[in-house]
Design a protein around this motif. Structure first.
Motif, PDB file in Angstrom:
ATOM      1  N   PHE A  18       0.826  -1.198   0.000  1.00 38.72           N
ATOM      2  CA  PHE A  18       0.000   0.000   0.000  1.00 38.72           C
ATOM      3  C   PHE A  18       0.867   1.257   0.000  1.00 38.72           C
ATOM      4  CE2 PHE A  18      -2.652   3.185   2.220  1.00 38.72           C
ATOM      5  CZ  PHE A  18      -3.686   3.238   1.311  1.00 38.72           C
ATOM      6  N   ALA A  19       1.967   1.234   0.756  1.00 40.91           N
ATOM      7  CA  ALA A  19       2.874   2.383   0.818  1.00 40.91           C
ATOM      8  C   ALA A  19       3.544   2.612  -0.531  1.00 40.91           C
ATOM      9  CB  ALA A  19       3.919   2.179   1.907  1.00 40.91           C
ATOM     10  N   VAL A  20       3.899   1.528  -1.220  1.00 37.60           N
ATOM     11  CA  VAL A  20       4.531   1.667  -2.535  1.00 37.60           C
ATOM     12  C   VAL A  20       3.554   2.261  -3.527  1.00 37.60           C
ATOM     13  CG1 VAL A  20       5.455   0.344  -4.470  1.00 37.60           C
ATOM     14  CG2 VAL A  20       6.245  -0.135  -2.162  1.00 37.60           C
ATOM     15  N   VAL A  21       2.303   1.787  -3.492  1.00 40.47           N
ATOM     16  CA  VAL A  21       1.294   2.315  -4.413  1.00 40.47           C
ATOM     17  C   VAL A  21       1.042   3.797  -4.139  1.00 40.47           C
ATOM     18  CG1 VAL A  21      -1.147   2.169  -5.033  1.00 40.47           C
ATOM     19  CG2 VAL A  21       0.211   0.091  -4.838  1.00 40.47           C
ATOM     20  N   LEU A  22       0.964   4.184  -2.879  1.00 41.53           N
ATOM     21  CA  LEU A  22       0.763   5.596  -2.550  1.00 41.53           C
ATOM     22  C   LEU A  22       1.961   6.453  -2.930  1.00 41.53           C
ATOM     23  CD1 LEU A  22      -1.016   5.570   0.917  1.00 41.53           C
ATOM     24  CD2 LEU A  22      -1.981   6.164  -1.298  1.00 41.53           C
ATOM     25  N   GLY A  23       3.154   5.883  -2.866  1.00 37.25           N
ATOM     26  CA  GLY A  23       4.372   6.630  -3.162  1.00 37.25           C
ATOM     27  C   GLY A  23       4.582   6.882  -4.634  1.00 37.25           C
ATOM     28  N   GLN A  24       3.903   6.116  -5.486  1.00 36.91           N
ATOM     29  CA  GLN A  24       4.083   6.301  -6.918  1.00 36.91           C
ATOM     30  C   GLN A  24       3.328   7.540  -7.367  1.00 36.91           C
ATOM     31  OE1 GLN A  24       2.683   2.688  -8.691  1.00 36.91           O
ATOM     32  NE2 GLN A  24       4.626   1.650  -8.399  1.00 36.91           N
ATOM     33  N   THR A  25       3.988   8.297  -8.222  1.00 33.02           N
ATOM     34  CA  THR A  25       3.330   9.485  -8.765  1.00 33.02           C
ATOM     35  C   THR A  25       3.225   9.331 -10.264  1.00 33.02           C
ATOM     36  OG1 THR A  25       5.451  10.607  -8.975  1.00 33.02           O
ATOM     37  CG2 THR A  25       4.203  10.988  -6.949  1.00 33.02           C
ATOM     38  N   THR A  26       2.244   9.932 -10.826  1.00 37.00           N
ATOM     39  CA  THR A  26       2.102   9.894 -12.270  1.00 37.00           C
ATOM     40  C   THR A  26       2.944  11.007 -12.864  1.00 37.00           C
ATOM     41  OG1 THR A  26       0.172  11.335 -12.150  1.00 37.00           O
ATOM     42  CG2 THR A  26      -0.228   8.963 -12.145  1.00 37.00           C
ATOM     43  N   SER A  27       3.514  10.743 -14.038  1.00 40.16           N
ATOM     44  CA  SER A  27       4.333  11.776 -14.653  1.00 40.16           C
ATOM     45  C   SER A  27       3.415  12.845 -15.224  1.00 40.16           C
ATOM     46  CB  SER A  27       5.233  11.179 -15.733  1.00 40.16           C
ATOM     47  OG  SER A  27       4.517  10.985 -16.916  1.00 40.16           O
ATOM     48  N   PRO A  28       3.770  14.113 -15.044  1.00 38.08           N
ATOM     49  CA  PRO A  28       2.881  15.193 -15.443  1.00 38.08           C
ATOM     50  C   PRO A  28       2.677  15.269 -16.950  1.00 38.08           C
ATOM     51  CG  PRO A  28       4.981  16.054 -14.656  1.00 38.08           C
ATOM     52  CD  PRO A  28       4.995  14.572 -14.446  1.00 38.08           C
ATOM     53  N   VAL A  29       3.729  15.237 -17.715  1.00 37.64           N
ATOM     54  CA  VAL A  29       3.644  15.341 -19.166  1.00 37.64           C
ATOM     55  C   VAL A  29       4.654  14.374 -19.758  1.00 37.64           C
ATOM     56  CG1 VAL A  29       3.939  16.866 -21.143  1.00 37.64           C
ATOM     57  CG2 VAL A  29       3.019  17.776 -19.037  1.00 37.64           C
ATOM     58  N   THR A  30       4.211  13.556 -20.695  1.00 37.93           N
ATOM     59  CA  THR A  30       5.149  12.648 -21.334  1.00 37.93           C
ATOM     60  C   THR A  30       5.431  13.056 -22.769  1.00 37.93           C
ATOM     61  OG1 THR A  30       3.326  11.187 -21.924  1.00 37.93           O
ATOM     62  CG2 THR A  30       4.517  10.689 -19.899  1.00 37.93           C
ATOM     63  N   ASN A  31       4.782  14.079 -23.248  1.00 39.63           N
ATOM     64  CA  ASN A  31       5.016  14.556 -24.600  1.00 39.63           C
ATOM     65  C   ASN A  31       6.182  15.533 -24.582  1.00 39.63           C
ATOM     66  OD1 ASN A  31       4.863  15.238 -27.252  1.00 39.63           O
ATOM     67  ND2 ASN A  31       2.864  16.212 -27.122  1.00 39.63           N
ATOM     68  N   CYS A  32       7.279  15.119 -25.206  1.00 38.60           N
ATOM     69  CA  CYS A  32       8.494  15.938 -25.157  1.00 38.60           C
ATOM     70  C   CYS A  32       8.394  17.213 -25.976  1.00 38.60           C
ATOM     71  CB  CYS A  32       9.679  15.095 -25.637  1.00 38.60           C
ATOM     72  SG  CYS A  32      10.005  13.680 -24.580  1.00 38.60           S
ATOM     73  N   THR A  33       7.609  17.204 -27.029  1.00 36.95           N
ATOM     74  CA  THR A  33       7.553  18.389 -27.888  1.00 36.95           C
ATOM     75  C   THR A  33       6.991  19.607 -27.160  1.00 36.95           C
ATOM     76  OG1 THR A  33       5.407  17.654 -28.739  1.00 36.95           O
ATOM     77  CG2 THR A  33       7.363  17.055 -30.012  1.00 36.95           C
ATOM     78  N   LYS A  45      13.983  16.804 -17.811  1.00 38.28           N
ATOM     79  CA  LYS A  45      13.261  16.353 -16.626  1.00 38.28           C
ATOM     80  C   LYS A  45      12.409  15.136 -16.957  1.00 38.28           C
ATOM     81  CE  LYS A  45      13.086  20.658 -14.055  1.00 38.28           C
ATOM     82  NZ  LYS A  45      12.235  21.753 -13.554  1.00 38.28           N
ATOM     83  N   ILE A  46      12.024  15.010 -18.230  1.00 37.76           N
ATOM     84  CA  ILE A  46      11.318  13.826 -18.708  1.00 37.76           C
ATOM     85  C   ILE A  46      12.379  12.865 -19.242  1.00 37.76           C
ATOM     86  CG2 ILE A  46       9.578  12.944 -20.290  1.00 37.76           C
ATOM     87  CD1 ILE A  46       8.399  15.782 -20.361  1.00 37.76           C
ATOM     88  N   VAL A  47      12.445  11.692 -18.680  1.00 35.10           N
ATOM     89  CA  VAL A  47      13.536  10.758 -18.967  1.00 35.10           C
ATOM     90  C   VAL A  47      13.561  10.316 -20.423  1.00 35.10           C
ATOM     91  CG1 VAL A  47      14.509   8.517 -18.335  1.00 35.10           C
ATOM     92  CG2 VAL A  47      13.466   9.941 -16.596  1.00 35.10           C
ATOM     93  N   SER A  48      12.432  10.242 -21.062  1.00 36.93           N
ATOM     94  CA  SER A  48      12.381   9.738 -22.431  1.00 36.93           C
ATOM     95  C   SER A  48      12.650  10.811 -23.482  1.00 36.93           C
ATOM     96  CB  SER A  48      11.017   9.099 -22.699  1.00 36.93           C
ATOM     97  OG  SER A  48       9.996  10.055 -22.565  1.00 36.93           O
ATOM     98  N   CYS A  49      13.050  11.998 -23.058  1.00 37.07           N
ATOM     99  CA  CYS A  49      13.270  13.104 -23.996  1.00 37.07           C
ATOM    100  C   CYS A  49      14.734  13.269 -24.367  1.00 37.07           C
ATOM    101  CB  CYS A  49      12.758  14.411 -23.400  1.00 37.07           C
ATOM    102  SG  CYS A  49      10.974  14.457 -23.202  1.00 37.07           S
ATOM    103  N   LEU A  50      14.951  13.810 -25.542  1.00 38.52           N
ATOM    104  CA  LEU A  50      16.274  14.122 -26.074  1.00 38.52           C
ATOM    105  C   LEU A  50      16.284  15.600 -26.428  1.00 38.52           C
ATOM    106  CD1 LEU A  50      18.993  12.906 -27.442  1.00 38.52           C
ATOM    107  CD2 LEU A  50      17.670  13.068 -29.530  1.00 38.52           C
ATOM    108  N   TRP A  51      17.299  16.327 -25.998  1.00 33.79           N
ATOM    109  CA  TRP A  51      17.427  17.757 -26.292  1.00 33.79           C
ATOM    110  C   TRP A  51      18.436  17.943 -27.406  1.00 33.79           C
ATOM    111  CZ3 TRP A  51      14.944  22.131 -25.480  1.00 33.79           C
ATOM    112  CH2 TRP A  51      15.607  23.339 -25.691  1.00 33.79           C
TER     113      TRP A  51
END
Length: 119
Positions: A18-33, A45-51
């Motif tokens: 239960f603590a692990v589920v509560l500790g997880q946060t959703t990522s605010p924006v996953t669209n890098c553009t 700040k978004i791990v899947s992005c390339l600058w």
């Protein structure tokens, strides 16, 4: 004693889950553009992005390729993970370190074989 231990374990596991589920946060924006024309720090700040420095664009990392193609962004201008990491310098550094490690291993193997042949 055994009953107390099993009771503690049966309570501990659900509480931890239960603590692990509560500790997880959703990522605010996953669209890098959306992060294009901001800054490298904001983009990464978004791990899947390339600058890309030359175009000041934040793009989704092309996961089908190990390295981003030149048409997406030149290697010397691509940043991923940290803004100060240059892909071109990173590749050269890793290659040199890998060659040094391989040579060291080969030298150690040849020296060990030579010592076994003498003894």
């Amino acid at each position: 004693m055994s009953h107390t231990y099993s009771l503690l374990v049966s309570l501990f596991i659900p509480v931890c889950c239960f603590a692990v589920v509560l500790g997880q946060t959703t990522s605010p924006v996953t669209n890098c553009t959306v992060k294009s024309n901001t800054s490298c720090d904001e983009c990464l700040k978004i791990v899947s992005c390339l600058w890309c420095i030359s175009s000041q664009k934040c793009i989704d990392y092309p996961v089908k390729n190990i390295l981003p193609p030149h048409s997406v962004c030149p290697l010397s201008d691509a940043r991923w993970g940290m803004c100060w990491v240059n892909f071109q310098a990173l590749i050269i550094s890793i290659s040199v370190i890998a060659v040094v490690i391989i040579i060291a291993i080969l030298v150690c193997c040849f020296r060990c074989c030579k010592c076994e042949n003498i003894g």
